[in-house]
Scaffold this motif. Sequence first.
Motif, mmCIF file in Angstrom:
data_model
loop_
_atom_site.group_PDB
_atom_site.id
_atom_site.type_symbol
_atom_site.label_atom_id
_atom_site.label_comp_id
_atom_site.label_asym_id
_atom_site.label_seq_id
_atom_site.Cartn_x
_atom_site.Cartn_y
_atom_site.Cartn_z
ATOM 1 N N ASP A 96 0.819 -1.269 0.015
ATOM 2 C CA ASP A 96 -0.164 0.162 0.047
ATOM 3 C C ASP A 96 0.922 1.169 -0.145
ATOM 4 N N PHE A 97 0.584 2.243 -0.470
ATOM 5 C CA PHE A 97 1.171 3.585 -0.378
ATOM 6 C C PHE A 97 0.048 4.561 -0.909
ATOM 7 N N LYS A 98 0.425 5.814 -0.782
ATOM 8 C CA LYS A 98 -0.537 6.870 -1.106
ATOM 9 C C LYS A 98 0.396 7.819 -2.109
ATOM 10 N N ALA A 99 -0.250 8.626 -2.905
ATOM 11 C CA ALA A 99 0.308 9.425 -3.987
ATOM 12 C C ALA A 99 -0.357 10.519 -4.443
ATOM 13 N N SER A 100 0.234 11.509 -4.750
ATOM 14 C CA SER A 100 -0.335 12.822 -5.388
ATOM 15 C C SER A 100 0.521 13.481 -6.346
ATOM 16 N N ARG A 101 0.043 13.994 -7.324
ATOM 17 C CA ARG A 101 0.909 14.943 -8.310
ATOM 18 C C ARG A 101 1.263 15.953 -7.335
ATOM 19 N N ARG A 102 2.741 16.411 -7.721
ATOM 20 C CA ARG A 102 3.323 17.516 -6.809
ATOM 21 C C ARG A 102 2.421 18.845 -7.675
ATOM 22 N N THR A 103 2.112 19.899 -6.874
ATOM 23 C CA THR A 103 1.332 20.980 -7.371
ATOM 24 C C THR A 103 2.090 22.318 -7.476
ATOM 25 N N ARG A 104 3.422 22.272 -6.851
ATOM 26 C CA ARG A 104 4.178 23.286 -6.414
ATOM 27 C C ARG A 104 5.327 23.378 -7.552
ATOM 28 N N TYR A 143 -4.005 13.007 -2.062
ATOM 29 C CA TYR A 143 -3.387 11.929 -2.085
ATOM 30 C C TYR A 143 -4.489 10.922 -2.617
ATOM 31 N N SER A 144 -4.013 9.945 -3.476
ATOM 32 C CA SER A 144 -4.792 8.865 -3.863
ATOM 33 C C SER A 144 -4.336 7.580 -3.153
ATOM 34 N N ALA A 145 -5.047 6.723 -2.429
ATOM 35 C CA ALA A 145 -4.700 5.548 -1.770
ATOM 36 C C ALA A 145 -4.557 4.288 -2.880
ATOM 37 N N GLU A 146 -3.269 3.907 -2.990
ATOM 38 C CA GLU A 146 -2.921 2.674 -4.077
ATOM 39 C C GLU A 146 -2.720 1.395 -3.178
ATOM 40 N N ALA A 192 1.117 -18.565 -28.690
ATOM 41 C CA ALA A 192 2.398 -19.213 -27.983
ATOM 42 C C ALA A 192 3.574 -19.511 -28.611
ATOM 43 N N GLN A 193 4.351 -19.184 -28.009
ATOM 44 C CA GLN A 193 5.903 -19.326 -28.604
ATOM 45 C C GLN A 193 6.652 -20.618 -28.197
ATOM 46 N N PRO A 194 7.342 -21.009 -29.201
ATOM 47 C CA PRO A 194 8.219 -22.224 -29.126
ATOM 48 C C PRO A 194 8.976 -22.400 -27.679
ATOM 49 N N GLY A 195 8.872 -23.484 -27.130
ATOM 50 C CA GLY A 195 9.979 -23.601 -25.684
ATOM 51 C C GLY A 195 8.762 -23.249 -24.541
ATOM 52 N N SER A 196 9.369 -22.697 -23.584
ATOM 53 C CA SER A 196 8.698 -22.590 -22.306
ATOM 54 C C SER A 196 7.831 -21.131 -22.304
ATOM 55 N N ASN A 197 6.922 -21.168 -22.015
ATOM 56 C CA ASN A 197 5.893 -20.201 -21.935
ATOM 57 C C ASN A 197 5.434 -20.051 -20.354
ATOM 58 N N TYR A 198 5.447 -18.718 -19.887
ATOM 59 C CA TYR A 198 5.089 -18.684 -18.487
ATOM 60 C C TYR A 198 4.030 -17.713 -18.450
ATOM 61 N N TYR A 199 2.846 -18.115 -17.595
ATOM 62 C CA TYR A 199 1.809 -17.227 -17.646
ATOM 63 C C TYR A 199 1.374 -17.050 -16.161
ATOM 64 N N ARG A 200 0.766 -15.608 -16.267
ATOM 65 C CA ARG A 200 -0.018 -15.316 -14.747
ATOM 66 C C ARG A 200 -1.217 -14.516 -15.141
ATOM 67 N N LEU A 201 -1.958 -14.239 -14.092
ATOM 68 C CA LEU A 201 -3.180 -13.622 -14.260
ATOM 69 C C LEU A 201 -3.149 -12.256 -13.174
ATOM 70 N N LYS A 202 -3.403 -11.168 -14.062
ATOM 71 C CA LYS A 202 -3.724 -9.813 -13.195
ATOM 72 C C LYS A 202 -5.149 -9.596 -12.945
ATOM 73 N N GLN A 203 -5.518 -9.643 -11.771
ATOM 74 C CA GLN A 203 -6.951 -9.528 -11.566
ATOM 75 C C GLN A 203 -6.962 -7.957 -10.824
ATOM 76 N N VAL A 204 -8.126 -7.277 -11.591
ATOM 77 C CA VAL A 204 -8.199 -5.837 -11.558
ATOM 78 C C VAL A 204 -9.499 -5.319 -11.065
ATOM 79 N N ASP A 205 -9.533 -4.575 -9.921
ATOM 80 C CA ASP A 205 -10.979 -4.267 -9.080
ATOM 81 C C ASP A 205 -11.328 -3.028 -9.847
ATOM 82 N N ILE A 206 -12.674 -2.793 -9.727
ATOM 83 C CA ILE A 206 -13.268 -1.799 -10.132
ATOM 84 C C ILE A 206 -12.632 -0.544 -9.935
ATOM 85 N N ASP A 207 -12.023 -0.128 -8.758
ATOM 86 C CA ASP A 207 -11.437 0.974 -8.344
ATOM 87 C C ASP A 207 -9.888 0.834 -8.867
ATOM 88 N N GLY A 208 -9.310 0.012 -9.487
ATOM 89 C CA GLY A 208 -8.001 -0.065 -10.021
ATOM 90 C C GLY A 208 -6.995 -0.775 -9.191
#
Length: 362
Positions: free
Chosen positions: A90-98, A134-137, A245-261
């Motif tokens: 977790d972290f929080k972030a904001s665009r610098r405004t100054r 800040y936006s909470a991430e 799919a490419q010849p040889g070893s292929n690695y896969y994973r899933l990135k699950q994304v919520d409605i809020d990002g």
Amino acid sequence: MKTNSTLFKLLAVILLHFFVSMSSYSQNLLGNSNFNNGNSMWALSGMNVEVNAESVYGGSNSSNRVAEVDALVGLRQKVEVTAGKTYRFDFKASRRTRGSVPAVVGIRVKITGSNSNIEYVNTTRTYNNTAFSYSAETGSFSLVSGSVDNAVIIEISGYNNSSSHGVIVDDVELSAVSASSLPVQWISFIAERKGNNTLLSWKTSSEINNAFFIVERSMNGANFDSIGLVSANTFKTYSYNDNNAQPGSNYYRLKQVDIDGKFSYSKILMIKTVNNGEELKVFPSVANQHINLSLNLASNSRVTIQLVDAGGRVVLSTRKELVAGFNQQTMDVANLNAGSYYLQVISGDGVLNKTKSFVKIN
């Protein structure tokens, strides 16, 4: 005596409730997560770090210490982890405004295995707020049982920003969590070879605010590219067919994304596909950080691999000793300017073997 006995019982119940409640909170594994100690812990491997009062960057709190991330400075820390556990960051972030700040600034968050170099997390965030806010991430990842990684490296660097004014980051935390606390509970995730294709299938038992899944593939198990998107459904049963799919070893994973990002990653699967007879493939065709190439040779050979821009200029050249049969290579293109490029493979006698094109984006 009866009154004292009742008080002792009540006190015991209160203490038990306190310790159970405390045990539900996971310990933050990162050091100096609120930057009260300046750049301490965050300058791993020579990373340039900038820490100041929030008010320096446009915030209202002159006593709160924060870090800026832009084209010149970032954050990098190594932290110990345990195989078989799930971690939340977790972290929080904001665009610098100054100051003179681009209208849209971004950061890239990478969490990499210290021994395997697997990118457990590689994601970007952009910010365009005009008032300091800040936006909470948050996100999560898991280490498989038996993982060789006993530590990960967390890096937050500038993205889509070439200036020295960027994103303000605070309260960066990493903690071990129960997998049952995540928005999506995985039942299964399997990969099956179907000829030269790969069929991915997965099921979930419960979903909270799930929006979609991004299917990612890697040729080395470390650097992943997005190859597809599958929307959430009420049946909680999903599949995706990788026709490239490419010849040889292929690695896969899933990135699950919520409605809020917010997002989390599945475990990583590996499946081998047969050689489909093509001499050279370059992928992805649109790249940001790196490209992969697969190459078939009739015999052991020393080849030159070149990247050529649209004007015919060689912008990168490397020599490789390749073996007879199937070969896989990864090339870093992160520092190339956006545009169209050609990858050329030249054999030891100087005869051009093959050319493939790709597009570099920023």
